[in-house]
Design a protein around this motif. Sequence first.
Motif, PDB file in Angstrom:
ATOM      1  N   LEU A   1       0.830  -1.184   0.000  1.00 52.44           N
ATOM      2  CA  LEU A   1       0.000   0.000   0.000  1.00 52.44           C
ATOM      3  C   LEU A   1       0.874   1.246   0.000  1.00 52.44           C
ATOM      4  CD1 LEU A   1      -2.700  -0.949   2.667  1.00 52.44           C
ATOM      5  CD2 LEU A   1      -2.644  -1.485   0.216  1.00 52.44           C
ATOM      6  N   SER A   2       0.386   2.266  -0.661  1.00 51.36           N
ATOM      7  CA  SER A   2       1.090   3.535  -0.705  1.00 51.36           C
ATOM      8  C   SER A   2       0.153   4.648  -0.274  1.00 51.36           C
ATOM      9  CB  SER A   2       1.613   3.827  -2.118  1.00 51.36           C
ATOM     10  OG  SER A   2       2.543   2.854  -2.530  1.00 51.36           O
ATOM     11  N   CYS A   3       0.721   5.656   0.311  1.00 49.41           N
ATOM     12  CA  CYS A   3      -0.035   6.831   0.724  1.00 49.41           C
ATOM     13  C   CYS A   3       0.759   8.057   0.313  1.00 49.41           C
ATOM     14  CB  CYS A   3      -0.263   6.814   2.232  1.00 49.41           C
ATOM     15  SG  CYS A   3      -0.975   8.340   2.895  1.00 49.41           S
ATOM     16  N   ALA A   4       0.241   8.771  -0.655  1.00 48.68           N
ATOM     17  CA  ALA A   4       0.901   9.971  -1.142  1.00 48.68           C
ATOM     18  C   ALA A   4       0.378  11.187  -0.389  1.00 48.68           C
ATOM     19  CB  ALA A   4       0.671  10.133  -2.641  1.00 48.68           C
ATOM     20  N   ALA A   5       1.276  11.924   0.198  1.00 51.08           N
ATOM     21  CA  ALA A   5       0.911  13.102   0.966  1.00 51.08           C
ATOM     22  C   ALA A   5       1.265  14.370   0.204  1.00 51.08           C
ATOM     23  CB  ALA A   5       1.620  13.098   2.318  1.00 51.08           C
ATOM     24  N   SER A   6       0.421  15.348   0.337  1.00 52.69           N
ATOM     25  CA  SER A   6       0.674  16.641  -0.278  1.00 52.69           C
ATOM     26  C   SER A   6       0.187  17.736   0.658  1.00 52.69           C
ATOM     27  CB  SER A   6      -0.013  16.752  -1.643  1.00 52.69           C
ATOM     28  OG  SER A   6      -1.420  16.612  -1.517  1.00 52.69           O
ATOM     29  N   GLY A   7       0.597  18.938   0.383  1.00 46.95           N
ATOM     30  CA  GLY A   7       0.251  20.045   1.251  1.00 46.95           C
ATOM     31  C   GLY A   7       1.415  20.384   2.156  1.00 46.95           C
ATOM     32  N   ARG A   8       1.113  20.583   3.421  1.00 40.67           N
ATOM     33  CA  ARG A   8       2.144  20.932   4.385  1.00 40.67           C
ATOM     34  C   ARG A   8       2.847  19.680   4.901  1.00 40.67           C
ATOM     35  NH1 ARG A   8       2.161  26.048   6.050  1.00 40.67           N
ATOM     36  NH2 ARG A   8       3.227  25.445   7.984  1.00 40.67           N
ATOM     37  N   THR A   9       3.502  18.995   3.997  1.00 36.25           N
ATOM     38  CA  THR A   9       4.148  17.732   4.350  1.00 36.25           C
ATOM     39  C   THR A   9       5.323  17.912   5.290  1.00 36.25           C
ATOM     40  OG1 THR A   9       5.476  17.843   2.328  1.00 36.25           O
ATOM     41  CG2 THR A   9       3.415  16.612   2.233  1.00 36.25           C
ATOM     42  N   ALA A  10       5.926  19.075   5.271  1.00 37.28           N
ATOM     43  CA  ALA A  10       7.064  19.326   6.144  1.00 37.28           C
ATOM     44  C   ALA A  10       6.660  19.319   7.612  1.00 37.28           C
ATOM     45  CB  ALA A  10       7.727  20.652   5.789  1.00 37.28           C
TER      46      ALA A  10
ATOM     47  N   ARG B   1       4.766  -9.635   9.788  1.00 39.50           N
ATOM     48  CA  ARG B   1       4.234  -9.806   8.440  1.00 39.50           C
ATOM     49  C   ARG B   1       4.176  -8.493   7.664  1.00 39.50           C
ATOM     50  NH1 ARG B   1      -0.820 -11.176   7.775  1.00 39.50           N
ATOM     51  NH2 ARG B   1      -1.564 -10.410   9.806  1.00 39.50           N
ATOM     52  N   PHE B   2       3.912  -7.414   8.371  1.00 42.47           N
ATOM     53  CA  PHE B   2       3.794  -6.107   7.740  1.00 42.47           C
ATOM     54  C   PHE B   2       5.007  -5.250   8.066  1.00 42.47           C
ATOM     55  CE2 PHE B   2      -1.156  -5.799   7.599  1.00 42.47           C
ATOM     56  CZ  PHE B   2      -1.200  -7.028   6.952  1.00 42.47           C
ATOM     57  N   THR B   3       5.341  -4.373   7.156  1.00 44.52           N
ATOM     58  CA  THR B   3       6.431  -3.434   7.364  1.00 44.52           C
ATOM     59  C   THR B   3       5.998  -2.043   6.918  1.00 44.52           C
ATOM     60  OG1 THR B   3       8.112  -5.152   6.977  1.00 44.52           O
ATOM     61  CG2 THR B   3       8.825  -2.858   6.863  1.00 44.52           C
ATOM     62  N   ILE B   4       6.103  -1.096   7.817  1.00 46.15           N
ATOM     63  CA  ILE B   4       5.766   0.277   7.492  1.00 46.15           C
ATOM     64  C   ILE B   4       7.047   1.051   7.209  1.00 46.15           C
ATOM     65  CG2 ILE B   4       5.792   1.047   9.900  1.00 46.15           C
ATOM     66  CD1 ILE B   4       3.482   2.956   9.198  1.00 46.15           C
ATOM     67  N   SER B   5       6.998   1.919   6.241  1.00 46.03           N
ATOM     68  CA  SER B   5       8.154   2.734   5.905  1.00 46.03           C
ATOM     69  C   SER B   5       7.676   4.041   5.292  1.00 46.03           C
ATOM     70  CB  SER B   5       9.096   1.997   4.944  1.00 46.03           C
ATOM     71  OG  SER B   5       8.443   1.706   3.720  1.00 46.03           O
ATOM     72  N   ARG B   6       8.568   4.981   5.210  1.00 43.09           N
ATOM     73  CA  ARG B   6       8.220   6.262   4.606  1.00 43.09           C
ATOM     74  C   ARG B   6       9.392   6.790   3.802  1.00 43.09           C
ATOM     75  NH1 ARG B   6       7.178  10.115   9.788  1.00 43.09           N
ATOM     76  NH2 ARG B   6       6.772  11.666   8.144  1.00 43.09           N
ATOM     77  N   ASP B   7       9.064   7.417   2.704  1.00 39.92           N
ATOM     78  CA  ASP B   7      10.038   8.054   1.849  1.00 39.92           C
ATOM     79  C   ASP B   7       9.752   9.546   1.918  1.00 39.92           C
ATOM     80  OD1 ASP B   7      11.582   9.145  -0.216  1.00 39.92           O
ATOM     81  OD2 ASP B   7      11.367   7.375  -1.466  1.00 39.92           O
ATOM     82  N   ASN B   8      10.515  10.233   2.723  1.00 38.62           N
ATOM     83  CA  ASN B   8      10.263  11.656   2.926  1.00 38.62           C
ATOM     84  C   ASN B   8      10.477  12.481   1.655  1.00 38.62           C
ATOM     85  OD1 ASN B   8       9.611  11.313   5.658  1.00 38.62           O
ATOM     86  ND2 ASN B   8      11.755  11.507   6.285  1.00 38.62           N
ATOM     87  N   ALA B   9      11.430  12.070   0.840  1.00 39.93           N
ATOM     88  CA  ALA B   9      11.692  12.791  -0.398  1.00 39.93           C
ATOM     89  C   ALA B   9      10.490  12.743  -1.331  1.00 39.93           C
ATOM     90  CB  ALA B   9      12.927  12.225  -1.088  1.00 39.93           C
TER      91      ALA B   9
END
Length: 118
Positions: free
Chosen positions: A20-29, A66-74
């Motif tokens: 699964l992916s979650c794309a964030a936009s707006g005030r992501t900082a 079984r699950f792995t959460i991760s984030r790509d800040n870039a």
Amino acid sequence: QVQLVESGGGLVQAGGSLRLSCAASGRTASITYMSWHRQTPGKERELVASIGDGGSTKYADAVKGRFTISRDNAKNTLYLQMNSLKPEDTAVYYCNAYIIRVGKGHYWGQGTQVTVSS
């Protein structure tokens, strides 16, 4: 303030994998804590996994290992790698982001359906 869009859900067989992916936009900082929740009809939305600003992670017992959460800040994207899926994992999965500073609070995506067949 923050917009979240989930993707990657679908129908898979038990034992299969899904990302699964979650794309964030707006005030992501301003996003610190991010998490994945899931909900089935008649049940409360439950926390599946979370990841802090520093990369620390937590998992619900039901998905641990079984699950792995991760984030790509870039890319301002949150991921949930789901392996060894079980029918009990069937739910609508929601992305959540906690924002600090102006607009402080929790923000949710619209959800993506994950269905695991037996």
